[in-house]
Enzyme design. Structure first.
Site, PDB file in Angstrom:
ATOM      1  N   ASP A 106      -0.537  -5.558  -4.776  1.00 16.08           N
ATOM      2  CA  ASP A 106      -0.096  -6.849  -4.265  1.00 16.08           C
ATOM      3  C   ASP A 106      -1.289  -7.617  -3.681  1.00 16.08           C
ATOM      4  O   ASP A 106      -2.288  -7.016  -3.291  1.00 16.08           O
ATOM      5  CB  ASP A 106       0.948  -6.663  -3.148  1.00 16.08           C
ATOM      6  CG  ASP A 106       2.200  -5.975  -3.667  1.00 16.08           C
ATOM      7  OD1 ASP A 106       2.458  -6.043  -4.882  1.00 16.08           O
ATOM      8  OD2 ASP A 106       2.905  -5.360  -2.842  1.00 16.08           O
TER       9      ASP A 106
HETATM   10  N1  URA Z   1       3.430  -0.632  -3.526  1.00 20.78           N
HETATM   11  C1  URA Z   1       3.529  -1.870  -2.985  1.00 20.78           C
HETATM   12  O1  URA Z   1       4.528  -2.199  -2.375  1.00 20.78           O
HETATM   13  N2  URA Z   1       2.497  -2.702  -3.121  1.00 20.78           N
HETATM   14  C2  URA Z   1       1.348  -2.379  -3.757  1.00 20.78           C
HETATM   15  O2  URA Z   1       0.446  -3.194  -3.834  1.00 20.78           O
HETATM   16  C3  URA Z   1       1.263  -1.096  -4.318  1.00 20.78           C
HETATM   17  C4  URA Z   1       2.315  -0.237  -4.188  1.00 20.78           C
END
Ligand code: URA
Length: 239
Positions: A106
Site C-alpha cells: 500500500d
Molecule cells: N497488507 C496490507 O494491508 N497492506 C500492505 O501493503 C501489505 C499487506
C-alpha cells in the site's frame, strides 16, 4: 534464446536509448563477438554473444533483482501520471524499461519490495500456492492479546473474504509481527480490522528467507546477491 535485433538487445541493458544505439551502430562502435555490427537489425542470441562498445565488453544481464526499502507515500506501480512510484526512485544505473515491482505494498506501507523483470520468479513469489511467506511488522491502535494471536492462527473470515491461518507474534505495546503467504488487497489491515484493531503503520521485513537490508534507508535499493535470488523463493517460514 531466440535471436533478437542488436538495437533491442542493447537498449534492454540500459546502455543508451534505442535511437542512440542505432547511431552508435552506424558509426561502427559496436561489435558482436569481435565483428563490427553494421545494421541495428542484425540478429544475435543475447545469451551467447559478447557485445562491446568502443572495445569495452558489455556485461549482459537478462534479469535484474532489486531490493528496495519502499518509503511511505510512494506507489508500488510501474508508472503513474500523478504520483511517484518505486520505479521512479531507481538510481540511473539500475533503470531498465522492463522492470516492475513484484507485488504491491500500500502507499502508506514501507519496507521490502522486490523490483525485477523476471515475471516467472515474480509469479512464484506471489502465488499463494507457492507458499512463499512474507513477514510484516504492524503497529496497531490497541494492545494485542492472545485471543488475537489465536484468531489469526485459525484463519479469518470477514464477510465473503477469508484469509488462511497466519502466525502472529506480539512484540511490544501495540506491536506485532505477522507472517502471510497470500497477498490479498489490504490483507494485513483487513485481518487486524476483523479482530477490532486498526493498523497505524506497516512495514514488510522479509520475503521468503531474505530480510530487508536495514542499511537501506527508505527509498534506497541494492541488487540481490545470487544466494538471495534463491532464498526469496524459500518455503521456510516461522517467526
Ligand atoms: N497488507 C496490507 O494491508 N497492506 C500492505 O501493503 C501489505 C499487506
Amino acid at each position: 534464446m531466440a535471436l533478437q535485433r542488436t538495437d533491442k538487445i542493447l537498449s534492454s541493458q540500459n546502455i543508451a536509448s534505442r535511437s542512440e544505439i542505432k547511431s552508435m551502430i552506424k558509426s561502427g562502435r559496436i561489435t558482436a563477438d569481435g565483428n563490427t555490427v553494421k545494421r541495428p537489425e542484425e540478429k544475435y542470441d543475447p545469451d551467447n554473444t559478447e557485445f562491446a562498445v568502443d572495445g569495452v565488453r558489455i556485461n549482459f544481464r537478462k534479469y535484474l533483482y532489486i531490493m528496495m526499502n519502499k518509503p511511505q507515500g510512494v506507489l508500488s506501480a510501474s508508472n503513474d501520471r500523478y504520483e511517484k512510484t518505486v520505479i521512479d526512485l531507481l538510481p540511473e544505473n539500475l533503470r531498465r524499461k522492463d522492470l516492475f515491482p513484484a507485488g504491491r505494498l500500500d502507499k502508506n506501507t514501507e519496507g521490502f519490495i522486490l523490483i525485477t523483470n523476471d515475471g516467472e520468479l515474480s509469479h512464484k513469489m506471489l502465488s499463494p500456492k507457492s507458499h512463499v511467506y512474507k513477514l510484516y511488522e504492524a503497529q496497531t491502535d490497541r494492545d494485542l492479546t492472545d485471543d488475537d494471536v489465536k484468531a489469526f492462527s485459525k484463519g479469518i473470515k470477514v464477510g465473503e473474504l477469508s484469509f488462511m491461518p497466519a502466525e502472529m507474534k506480539i512484540t511490544g505495546r501495540n506491536k506485532a509481527l505477522v507472517e502471510i503467504c497470500e497477498g490479498k488487497f489490504h490483507q494485513i489491515k483487513k485481518m487486524f480490522m476483523a479482530v477490532g484493531a486498526e493498523v497505524i503503520s506497516l512495514k514488510r521485513l522479509r520475503i521468503g528467507q531474505v530480510h530487508l537490508d536495514e542499511s537501506l534507508s527508505p527509498g534506497e535499493c541494492r541488487e540481490l546477491e545470487p544466494q538471495e535470488i534463491i532464498d526469496i523463493l524459500s518455503l521456510n517460514h516461522g517467526i
